[in-house]
Design an enzyme around this catalytic site. Sequence first.
Site, PDB file in Angstrom:
ATOM      1  N   TYR A 171       2.483  -1.505   4.563  1.00 41.89           N
ATOM      2  CA  TYR A 171       1.138  -0.902   4.669  1.00 41.89           C
ATOM      3  C   TYR A 171       0.183  -1.848   5.396  1.00 41.89           C
ATOM      4  CZ  TYR A 171      -3.711  -0.045   3.358  1.00 41.89           C
ATOM      5  OH  TYR A 171      -5.081   0.106   3.392  1.00 41.89           O
ATOM      6  N   SER A 172       0.081  -3.084   4.903  1.00 39.82           N
ATOM      7  CA  SER A 172      -0.928  -3.973   5.500  1.00 39.82           C
ATOM      8  C   SER A 172      -0.536  -4.377   6.919  1.00 39.82           C
ATOM      9  CB  SER A 172      -1.203  -5.190   4.619  1.00 39.82           C
ATOM     10  OG  SER A 172      -0.026  -5.810   4.194  1.00 39.82           O
ATOM     11  N   ASN A 224     -11.328  -0.356  -3.327  1.00 47.38           N
ATOM     12  CA  ASN A 224     -12.336   0.628  -3.744  1.00 47.38           C
ATOM     13  C   ASN A 224     -11.920   1.317  -5.044  1.00 47.38           C
ATOM     14  OD1 ASN A 224     -14.019   2.135  -0.959  1.00 47.38           O
ATOM     15  ND2 ASN A 224     -13.100   0.111  -0.979  1.00 47.38           N
ATOM     16  N   GLY A 270      -9.366  11.672   8.491  1.00 45.39           N
ATOM     17  CA  GLY A 270      -8.990  11.311   7.124  1.00 45.39           C
ATOM     18  C   GLY A 270     -10.116  11.579   6.133  1.00 45.39           C
ATOM     19  N   THR A 278      -8.803  -2.976   6.121  1.00 46.17           N
ATOM     20  CA  THR A 278      -8.656  -3.462   4.750  1.00 46.17           C
ATOM     21  C   THR A 278      -8.562  -4.979   4.689  1.00 46.17           C
ATOM     22  OG1 THR A 278      -7.058  -3.507   2.928  1.00 46.17           O
ATOM     23  CG2 THR A 278      -6.173  -2.955   5.059  1.00 46.17           C
ATOM     24  N   ASP A 279      -8.961  -5.553   3.557  1.00 47.06           N
ATOM     25  CA  ASP A 279      -8.791  -7.001   3.354  1.00 47.06           C
ATOM     26  C   ASP A 279      -7.309  -7.391   3.305  1.00 47.06           C
ATOM     27  OD1 ASP A 279      -8.190  -5.913   0.842  1.00 47.06           O
ATOM     28  OD2 ASP A 279      -9.592  -7.176  -0.283  1.00 47.06           O
ATOM     29  N   GLU A 280      -6.431  -6.389   3.075  1.00 49.67           N
ATOM     30  CA  GLU A 280      -4.995  -6.716   2.946  1.00 49.67           C
ATOM     31  C   GLU A 280      -4.404  -7.266   4.238  1.00 49.67           C
ATOM     32  OE1 GLU A 280      -2.403  -4.221   0.785  1.00 49.67           O
ATOM     33  OE2 GLU A 280      -3.910  -3.705  -0.709  1.00 49.67           O
TER      34      GLU A 280
HETATM   35  P1  NAD Z   1      -6.321   8.199   1.022  1.00 50.44           P
HETATM   36  O1  NAD Z   1      -4.851   8.052   1.032  1.00 50.44           O
HETATM   37  O2  NAD Z   1      -7.022   8.683  -0.183  1.00 50.44           O
HETATM   38  O3  NAD Z   1      -6.763   9.172   2.224  1.00 50.44           O
HETATM   39  C1  NAD Z   1      -6.162   9.168   3.482  1.00 50.44           C
HETATM   40  C2  NAD Z   1      -6.555  10.455   4.192  1.00 50.44           C
HETATM   41  O4  NAD Z   1      -5.966  10.426   5.507  1.00 50.44           O
HETATM   42  C3  NAD Z   1      -6.013  11.726   3.498  1.00 50.44           C
HETATM   43  O5  NAD Z   1      -7.003  12.724   3.481  1.00 50.44           O
HETATM   44  C4  NAD Z   1      -4.838  12.144   4.381  1.00 50.44           C
HETATM   45  O6  NAD Z   1      -4.579  13.532   4.343  1.00 50.44           O
HETATM   46  C5  NAD Z   1      -5.325  11.688   5.746  1.00 50.44           C
HETATM   47  N1  NAD Z   1      -4.226  11.449   6.687  1.00 50.44           N
HETATM   48  C6  NAD Z   1      -3.080  10.755   6.463  1.00 50.44           C
HETATM   49  N2  NAD Z   1      -2.319  10.772   7.582  1.00 50.44           N
HETATM   50  C7  NAD Z   1      -3.010  11.469   8.517  1.00 50.44           C
HETATM   51  C8  NAD Z   1      -2.758  11.801   9.868  1.00 50.44           C
HETATM   52  N3  NAD Z   1      -1.643  11.418  10.477  1.00 50.44           N
HETATM   53  N4  NAD Z   1      -3.692  12.509  10.539  1.00 50.44           N
HETATM   54  C9  NAD Z   1      -4.839  12.912   9.920  1.00 50.44           C
HETATM   55  N5  NAD Z   1      -5.121  12.642   8.646  1.00 50.44           N
HETATM   56  C10 NAD Z   1      -4.218  11.916   7.952  1.00 50.44           C
HETATM   57  O7  NAD Z   1      -6.879   6.788   1.496  1.00 50.44           O
HETATM   58  P2  NAD Z   1      -8.243   6.039   1.137  1.00 50.44           P
HETATM   59  O8  NAD Z   1      -8.019   5.190  -0.040  1.00 50.44           O
HETATM   60  O9  NAD Z   1      -9.357   7.009   1.161  1.00 50.44           O
HETATM   61  O10 NAD Z   1      -8.362   5.064   2.400  1.00 50.44           O
HETATM   62  C11 NAD Z   1      -9.024   5.493   3.574  1.00 50.44           C
HETATM   63  C12 NAD Z   1      -8.995   4.374   4.587  1.00 50.44           C
HETATM   64  O11 NAD Z   1      -9.623   3.224   4.064  1.00 50.44           O
HETATM   65  C13 NAD Z   1      -7.583   3.941   4.981  1.00 50.44           C
HETATM   66  O12 NAD Z   1      -7.582   3.671   6.357  1.00 50.44           O
HETATM   67  C14 NAD Z   1      -7.344   2.682   4.173  1.00 50.44           C
HETATM   68  O13 NAD Z   1      -6.462   1.819   4.836  1.00 50.44           O
HETATM   69  C15 NAD Z   1      -8.749   2.106   4.136  1.00 50.44           C
HETATM   70  N6  NAD Z   1      -9.073   1.262   2.974  1.00 50.44           N
HETATM   71  C16 NAD Z   1      -8.822   1.715   1.703  1.00 50.44           C
HETATM   72  C17 NAD Z   1      -9.202   0.922   0.616  1.00 50.44           C
HETATM   73  C18 NAD Z   1      -8.980   1.386  -0.814  1.00 50.44           C
HETATM   74  O14 NAD Z   1      -9.185   0.599  -1.732  1.00 50.44           O
HETATM   75  N7  NAD Z   1      -8.569   2.634  -1.061  1.00 50.44           N
HETATM   76  C19 NAD Z   1      -9.808  -0.313   0.838  1.00 50.44           C
HETATM   77  C20 NAD Z   1     -10.023  -0.738   2.151  1.00 50.44           C
HETATM   78  C21 NAD Z   1      -9.666   0.066   3.205  1.00 50.44           C
HETATM   79  O1  DAU Z   2      -7.490  -4.253  -0.918  1.00 48.82           O
HETATM   80  C1  DAU Z   2      -7.679  -3.020  -0.302  1.00 48.82           C
HETATM   81  C2  DAU Z   2      -6.508  -2.123  -0.599  1.00 48.82           C
HETATM   82  O2  DAU Z   2      -6.618  -1.731  -1.958  1.00 48.82           O
HETATM   83  C3  DAU Z   2      -6.433  -0.901   0.301  1.00 48.82           C
HETATM   84  O3  DAU Z   2      -6.243  -1.317   1.629  1.00 48.82           O
HETATM   85  C4  DAU Z   2      -5.297   0.032  -0.131  1.00 48.82           C
HETATM   86  O4  DAU Z   2      -5.314   1.222   0.643  1.00 48.82           O
HETATM   87  C5  DAU Z   2      -5.475   0.378  -1.584  1.00 48.82           C
HETATM   88  O5  DAU Z   2      -4.378   1.144  -2.020  1.00 48.82           O
HETATM   89  C6  DAU Z   2      -5.602  -0.884  -2.437  1.00 48.82           C
HETATM   90  O6  DAU Z   2      -4.351  -1.594  -2.459  1.00 48.82           O
HETATM   91  P1  DAU Z   2      -3.768  -2.279  -3.790  1.00 48.82           P
HETATM   92  O7  DAU Z   2      -2.309  -2.397  -3.661  1.00 48.82           O
HETATM   93  O8  DAU Z   2      -4.538  -3.520  -4.102  1.00 48.82           O
HETATM   94  O9  DAU Z   2      -4.190  -1.155  -4.850  1.00 48.82           O
HETATM   95  P2  DAU Z   2      -3.414  -0.579  -6.117  1.00 48.82           P
HETATM   96  O10 DAU Z   2      -4.392   0.257  -6.878  1.00 48.82           O
HETATM   97  O11 DAU Z   2      -2.114   0.038  -5.738  1.00 48.82           O
HETATM   98  O12 DAU Z   2      -3.105  -1.881  -6.956  1.00 48.82           O
HETATM   99  C7  DAU Z   2      -4.155  -2.705  -7.440  1.00 48.82           C
HETATM  100  C8  DAU Z   2      -3.514  -3.860  -8.179  1.00 48.82           C
HETATM  101  O13 DAU Z   2      -2.904  -3.350  -9.369  1.00 48.82           O
HETATM  102  C9  DAU Z   2      -2.385  -4.539  -7.413  1.00 48.82           C
HETATM  103  O14 DAU Z   2      -2.389  -5.930  -7.717  1.00 48.82           O
HETATM  104  C10 DAU Z   2      -1.129  -3.897  -7.958  1.00 48.82           C
HETATM  105  C11 DAU Z   2      -1.501  -3.600  -9.396  1.00 48.82           C
HETATM  106  N1  DAU Z   2      -0.875  -2.398  -9.986  1.00 48.82           N
HETATM  107  C12 DAU Z   2      -0.909  -1.236  -9.295  1.00 48.82           C
HETATM  108  C13 DAU Z   2      -0.340  -0.081  -9.820  1.00 48.82           C
HETATM  109  C14 DAU Z   2      -0.353   1.213  -9.039  1.00 48.82           C
HETATM  110  C15 DAU Z   2      -0.306  -2.472 -11.253  1.00 48.82           C
HETATM  111  O15 DAU Z   2      -0.298  -3.542 -11.894  1.00 48.82           O
HETATM  112  N2  DAU Z   2       0.248  -1.330 -11.777  1.00 48.82           N
HETATM  113  C16 DAU Z   2       0.276  -0.147 -11.105  1.00 48.82           C
HETATM  114  O16 DAU Z   2       0.847   0.836 -11.641  1.00 48.82           O
END
Ligand code: NAD
Ligand code: DAU
Length: 334
Positions: free
Chosen positions: A146-147, A176, A7, A122-124
């Site tokens: 998802y979570s 993040n 990923g 994730t914290d979720e």
């Molecule tokens: P993202 O969606 O930006 O990236 C996911 C990556 O995984 C992409 O490059 C996608 O092509 C690849 N992928 C998806 N399915 C795949 C598969 N079957 N095989 C190989 N590659 C595959 O996600 P992100 O926000 O960078 O999150 C990365 C990790 O961190 C995830 O596991 C997510 O649960 C975790 N995480 C994200 C956040 C956040 O706030 N974004 C917070 C905490 C944890």
């Molecule tokens: O907490 C970690 C998680 O944070 C990761 O595990 C997930 O991969 C990542 O997507 C993120 O999840 P959230 O659902 O918290 O992120 P998102 O940016 O989708 O939403 C952040 C907050 O904003 C949430 O309370 C929903 C709200 N939101 C989101 C969108 C997309 C809105 O109010 N409007 C929007 O259009």
Amino acid sequence: MKLLVTGGAGFIGSNFVSYVLANTDDEVVVLDKLTYAGRRENLAAHEGDPRFSFIHGAIEDRETVDRAIAGCDAIVNFAAESHVDRSIDEPDAFIQTDIFGTQVLLEASRAVDLPRYLQISTDEVYGSIDEGTFTEESPIDPSSPYSASKAGGDLLVQAYHRTYGTPALITRASNNYGPFHYPEKLIPLCILNAFAGDKLPVYGDGMQVRNWLYVEDHCSGIYTALTRGEVGEVYNIGGPDECPNIDVVKRIVELTGCDESLIEFVTDRPGHDVRYSLSSEKIRGLGWQAQTSFDEGLERTVQWYRDNEAWWSPIRSGDYLEYYKRQYGHALNT
Ligand code: NAD
Ligand code: DAU
């Protein structure tokens, strides 16, 4: 070390690859399926670096994983379907990648006695908390598909450690934000909509609280856990600041100079977690500390999007526009 970063073409994965190549002597092999969220452009700076290589493939494909893992010292598994709203509409891919894919990686690791496996979680998985903070001992109580799928992956990692002695550990981070964040998520979506004069959609009353973590701080936390953490353990990595969504969006209005009337309260997300809050005391014990305040990180992030239109403008077209219309019920100005 030679790291297999699954990923690694996504948001956090690509930032982690940059972190590792800039701060260590490690080699990196990226394995990525390049879904809508994974982009080779995120890794463009490393093409041609002898310490970097890329394999296009899915983590649930055992043959590809066996090829990718050869000669590696560790897997850092970022690969996942990561967007809560998409999991509510179409959960299947989440189960396939986040649970089944994790199991394939664990099996492949077991077959070669891989010295270390780090699951990025994730914290979720803890669900919502009205008061106080989650520690690593808090029970798992996920709300969305998802979570729940991420929790399934975590449970498999723990089970492989207990049953087969797999030297695996887990990090669980809070929300993040930063460069290369795909604009389906709140912060990049609102930044780009503000640039274009589009509405800034806030779910429900906007009082949901997230614990924002600048992506580079997450990457240093991951590397700390990978190199100094104990196998079998979970490490939370939380951001320094908690902030209600409406305040985040108002800050984006200020930083972009758009009109506050663009803010639009829209139908809430089903099963919406009201508040996340993480204790990071355990990983601080390994010497990690978040360096970036939310104010500073958000300013840097807005500037990154200003400077990188060539990265985001192709995204705001095609499939993304269809997704946007489905999710928000109206089109974007493009
Ligand atoms: P993202 O969606 O930006 O990236 C996911 C990556 O995984 C992409 O490059 C996608 O092509 C690849 N992928 C998806 N399915 C795949 C598969 N079957 N095989 C190989 N590659 C595959 O996600 P992100 O926000 O960078 O999150 C990365 C990790 O961190 C995830 O596991 C997510 O649960 C975790 N995480 C994200 C956040 C956040 O706030 N974004 C917070 C905490 C944890
Ligand atoms: O907490 C970690 C998680 O944070 C990761 O595990 C997930 O991969 C990542 O997507 C993120 O999840 P959230 O659902 O918290 O992120 P998102 O940016 O989708 O939403 C952040 C907050 O904003 C949430 O309370 C929903 C709200 N939101 C989101 C969108 C997309 C809105 O109010 N409007 C929007 O259009």
